[in-house]
Design an enzyme around this catalytic site. Structure first.
Site, PDB file in Angstrom:
ATOM      1  N   HIS A   1      -9.804   1.994  -6.937  1.00 24.47           N
ATOM      2  CA  HIS A   1     -10.518   2.539  -5.791  1.00 24.47           C
ATOM      3  C   HIS A   1      -9.607   3.426  -4.948  1.00 24.47           C
ATOM      4  O   HIS A   1      -9.976   4.538  -4.564  1.00 24.47           O
ATOM      5  CB  HIS A   1     -11.065   1.394  -4.939  1.00 24.47           C
ATOM      6  CG  HIS A   1     -10.067   0.287  -4.731  1.00 24.47           C
ATOM      7  ND1 HIS A   1      -9.602  -0.493  -5.771  1.00 24.47           N
ATOM      8  CD2 HIS A   1      -9.419  -0.155  -3.632  1.00 24.47           C
ATOM      9  CE1 HIS A   1      -8.723  -1.374  -5.313  1.00 24.47           C
ATOM     10  NE2 HIS A   1      -8.589  -1.187  -4.011  1.00 24.47           N
TER      11      HIS A   1
ATOM     12  N   ASP B   1      -5.821  -8.505  -6.470  1.00 22.84           N
ATOM     13  CA  ASP B   1      -5.587  -7.918  -7.796  1.00 22.84           C
ATOM     14  C   ASP B   1      -5.583  -8.944  -8.926  1.00 22.84           C
ATOM     15  O   ASP B   1      -6.050  -8.663 -10.027  1.00 22.84           O
ATOM     16  CB  ASP B   1      -4.266  -7.134  -7.818  1.00 22.84           C
ATOM     17  CG  ASP B   1      -4.377  -5.796  -7.100  1.00 22.84           C
ATOM     18  OD1 ASP B   1      -5.495  -5.433  -6.678  1.00 22.84           O
ATOM     19  OD2 ASP B   1      -3.345  -5.104  -6.973  1.00 22.84           O
TER      20      ASP B   1
ATOM     21  N   LYS C   1       0.839  -1.207   0.000  1.00 25.36           N
ATOM     22  CA  LYS C   1       0.000   0.000   0.000  1.00 25.36           C
ATOM     23  C   LYS C   1       0.872   1.255   0.000  1.00 25.36           C
ATOM     24  O   LYS C   1       0.578   2.220  -0.698  1.00 25.36           O
ATOM     25  CB  LYS C   1      -0.913   0.021   1.235  1.00 25.36           C
ATOM     26  CG  LYS C   1      -2.172  -0.790   1.111  1.00 25.36           C
ATOM     27  CD  LYS C   1      -3.070  -0.482   2.307  1.00 25.36           C
ATOM     28  CE  LYS C   1      -4.321  -1.328   2.314  1.00 25.36           C
ATOM     29  NZ  LYS C   1      -5.209  -0.977   3.445  1.00 25.36           N
TER      30      LYS C   1
ATOM     31  N   ASP D   1      -8.888   2.324   4.592  1.00 26.34           N
ATOM     32  CA  ASP D   1      -9.355   0.959   4.775  1.00 26.34           C
ATOM     33  C   ASP D   1     -10.095   0.588   3.505  1.00 26.34           C
ATOM     34  O   ASP D   1     -10.858   1.390   2.969  1.00 26.34           O
ATOM     35  CB  ASP D   1     -10.253   0.810   6.003  1.00 26.34           C
ATOM     36  CG  ASP D   1     -10.294  -0.638   6.479  1.00 26.34           C
ATOM     37  OD1 ASP D   1      -9.244  -1.296   6.465  1.00 26.34           O
ATOM     38  OD2 ASP D   1     -11.380  -1.117   6.859  1.00 26.34           O
ATOM     39  N   THR D   2      -9.823  -0.591   3.021  1.00 23.68           N
ATOM     40  CA  THR D   2     -10.358  -1.017   1.735  1.00 23.68           C
ATOM     41  C   THR D   2     -11.105  -2.324   1.889  1.00 23.68           C
ATOM     42  O   THR D   2     -10.665  -3.222   2.603  1.00 23.68           O
ATOM     43  CB  THR D   2      -9.211  -1.181   0.710  1.00 23.68           C
ATOM     44  OG1 THR D   2      -8.646   0.101   0.438  1.00 23.68           O
ATOM     45  CG2 THR D   2      -9.716  -1.786  -0.592  1.00 23.68           C
TER      46      THR D   2
END
Length: 202
Positions: free
Chosen positions: A185, A160, A15, A77-78
């Protein structure tokens, strides 16, 4: 005049690399670079709550340990929401297959849960919380797509290799970083964050 510092409240190296690319040329410091080595307990019930917990934890730590307010702290946060699975895994996206968190096991679980299902629509959503002093702001980004039937591509991380965004015939694991970092996103949420930071003249 103090230098404003931009701190990303995450220990996730993937990230961090992605966020640094998206926010360049702004300098982004990691938690290790500021001396924070602990894990943050993410016990919120929503992406918004977890994003806020992480940012607030680091903002408080900085006030207690660095004792200055010339910093911007942000956290994300995803979550992946799969339509045929009633929005799962959602807030537990990173830990879906159990602890310790493992990307490969999470992907395997997603493919297994969707076996035989024709509806493979899904979306990723990222919530970013930004804290500066007593001010807290949140922005969101999302991307819609489908979960394919087998892994494709070695780039990226998380889900991914099995997520194909709408309008593309490649997964996030196959797309070059420069494309993913424009349409994902996280990219959309970070673009909104960057606009706020520009207004703050960071």
């Amino acid at each position: 005049m103090h230098m404003k510092r931009l701190i990303f409240a995450s220990n996730n190296a993937h990230k961090l690399e992605e966020v640094r690319r998206i926010l360049a040329p702004m300098e982004v410091l990691s938690l290790r670079e500021i001396g924070f080595e602990s894990e943050i307990e993410e016990n919120g019930k929503t992406l918004s709550e977890n994003s806020n917990i992480k940012a607030q934890t680091i903002a408080k730590w900085l006030r207690d340990n660095i004792q200055e307010n010339y910093f911007y702290v942000f956290a994300d946060d995803t979550g992946l929401e799969i339509e045929a699975l009633d929005g799962a895994p959602g807030v537990i996206t990173a830990r879906w297959a159990g602890e310790p968190a493992c990307d490969a096991n999470n992907r395997k679980k997603a493919l297994s849960e969707l076996a035989g299902k024709t509806n493979r629509r899904a979306r990723f959503c990222t919530v970013v919380t930004l804290i500066h002093g007593n001010k807290t702001q949140q922005v969101e980004g999302e991307v819609h797509g489908t979960i394919i039937t087998e892994e494709r591509g070695n780039s990226g991380f998380g889900y991914d290799a099995i997520f194909m965004p709408e309008g593309y015939d490649k997964t996030f694991g196959e797309l070059p970083a420069e494309i993913k970092n424009c349409i994902s996103h996280r990219a959309k949420a970070m673009a909104k964050l960057a606009e706020i930071l520009k207004q703050e003249d960071i």
